[in-house]
Scaffold this motif. Sequence first.
Motif, short mmCIF file in Angstrom:
data_model
loop_
_atom_site.label_atom_id
_atom_site.label_comp_id
_atom_site.label_asym_id
_atom_site.label_seq_id
_atom_site.Cartn_x
_atom_site.Cartn_y
_atom_site.Cartn_z
N LEU A 64 -50.81 -42.74 20.41
CA LEU A 64 -51.69 -41.71 19.71
C LEU A 64 -53.10 -41.99 19.21
N GLY A 65 -54.03 -41.70 20.21
CA GLY A 65 -55.34 -42.01 20.07
C GLY A 65 -56.35 -40.71 20.34
N ASN A 66 -57.48 -41.11 20.87
CA ASN A 66 -58.30 -39.89 21.41
C ASN A 66 -57.68 -39.48 22.67
N PHE A 67 -57.29 -38.16 22.62
CA PHE A 67 -56.87 -37.34 23.63
C PHE A 67 -57.90 -36.84 24.54
N TRP A 68 -58.98 -36.54 23.72
CA TRP A 68 -60.15 -35.99 24.73
C TRP A 68 -60.53 -37.31 25.48
N GLN A 69 -60.97 -38.24 25.14
CA GLN A 69 -61.35 -39.45 25.83
C GLN A 69 -60.28 -39.65 26.92
N ARG A 70 -59.09 -39.79 26.72
CA ARG A 70 -58.05 -39.87 27.68
C ARG A 70 -58.26 -38.89 28.89
N GLY A 71 -58.32 -37.54 28.58
CA GLY A 71 -58.54 -36.61 29.64
C GLY A 71 -59.57 -36.93 30.56
N ILE A 72 -60.81 -37.45 30.10
CA ILE A 72 -62.09 -37.72 30.57
C ILE A 72 -61.49 -39.03 31.57
N LYS A 78 -64.88 -33.42 32.48
CA LYS A 78 -65.81 -34.36 32.19
C LYS A 78 -66.48 -33.75 30.67
N ALA A 79 -66.93 -34.82 30.17
CA ALA A 79 -67.55 -34.59 28.62
C ALA A 79 -68.18 -33.49 28.57
N ASN A 80 -69.03 -33.01 29.46
CA ASN A 80 -69.92 -31.83 29.30
C ASN A 80 -69.47 -30.62 29.92
N ASP A 81 -68.48 -30.63 30.54
CA ASP A 81 -67.91 -29.43 31.45
C ASP A 81 -67.28 -28.43 30.52
N THR A 82 -66.58 -28.92 29.53
CA THR A 82 -66.05 -27.64 28.59
C THR A 82 -66.19 -28.25 26.98
N TYR A 83 -65.93 -27.33 26.02
CA TYR A 83 -65.95 -27.67 24.81
C TYR A 83 -65.12 -28.54 24.46
N ASN A 84 -65.20 -29.22 23.55
CA ASN A 84 -64.47 -30.39 22.98
C ASN A 84 -63.88 -29.85 21.58
N MET A 85 -62.72 -29.21 21.49
CA MET A 85 -62.49 -28.37 20.35
C MET A 85 -61.68 -29.25 19.36
N TRP A 86 -61.48 -30.69 19.73
CA TRP A 86 -61.00 -31.80 18.75
C TRP A 86 -62.06 -32.50 18.27
N GLN A 87 -63.46 -32.36 18.49
CA GLN A 87 -64.29 -33.30 18.20
C GLN A 87 -64.61 -33.39 16.58
N TYR A 88 -64.27 -32.67 15.79
CA TYR A 88 -64.11 -32.64 14.22
C TYR A 88 -62.97 -33.12 13.77
N ALA A 89 -61.87 -33.28 14.64
CA ALA A 89 -60.25 -33.45 14.08
C ALA A 89 -60.34 -34.84 13.53
N GLU A 90 -59.34 -35.00 12.76
CA GLU A 90 -59.11 -36.30 12.14
C GLU A 90 -57.80 -36.65 12.73
N GLY A 91 -57.74 -37.87 13.17
CA GLY A 91 -56.36 -38.40 14.08
C GLY A 91 -56.48 -37.92 15.23
N PRO A 92 -55.25 -38.30 16.07
CA PRO A 92 -54.96 -37.84 17.51
C PRO A 92 -54.91 -36.42 17.75
N ALA A 93 -55.88 -35.86 17.58
CA ALA A 93 -55.69 -34.43 18.11
C ALA A 93 -55.37 -34.19 19.54
N PRO A 94 -54.67 -33.34 19.90
CA PRO A 94 -54.03 -32.23 19.16
C PRO A 94 -52.60 -32.61 18.47
N PHE A 95 -52.32 -33.68 18.46
CA PHE A 95 -50.89 -33.99 17.82
C PHE A 95 -51.07 -34.41 16.43
N ASN A 96 -52.08 -34.30 15.92
CA ASN A 96 -52.28 -34.40 14.33
C ASN A 96 -52.00 -33.25 13.47
N GLN A 97 -51.33 -32.20 13.98
CA GLN A 97 -51.00 -31.24 13.16
C GLN A 97 -49.60 -30.64 13.33
#
Length: 126
Positions: A64-72, A78-97
């Motif tokens: 469980l780590g940075n899933f946004w970066q894992r997708g990239i 790509k980092a600039n292709d879509t909105y990072n909805m997890w950018q302000y999340a604490e922990g391994p979003a989306p599995f942190n809730q």
Amino acid sequence: NNYGATLHWGPDYLSDAFPLTHGLFTLPEGTFNDEFHTFGVYWNTTHMIFYVDEPSQIVLNVPLGNFWQRGIDGGYWKANDTYNMWQYAEGPAPFNQEFYIILNLAVGGTAGNADGYFPDGVGNKP
């Protein structure tokens, strides 16, 4: 006679990066209906681990780590292709809730079989 464990995740359903978090277990012999089996999930703050029969028989181990970066890194967006909805999340979003886990029993299918679904002349059909 396969068991698959998969986490589906991504910024939207078209960008589901599940192949990065998918594992497959095949019985070394026999079928799953020969005896009872245990399908387990161990989930702590660092990993989600899926296993069959014994915790040491791991099917999928997801750190469980940075899933946004894992997708990239996996090439799913790509980092600039879509909105990072997890950018302000604490922990391994989306599995942190809290969320629902779907347990699915899929019987049959082609699973790569060119003969199609439940070909004629094959025993042990459900």
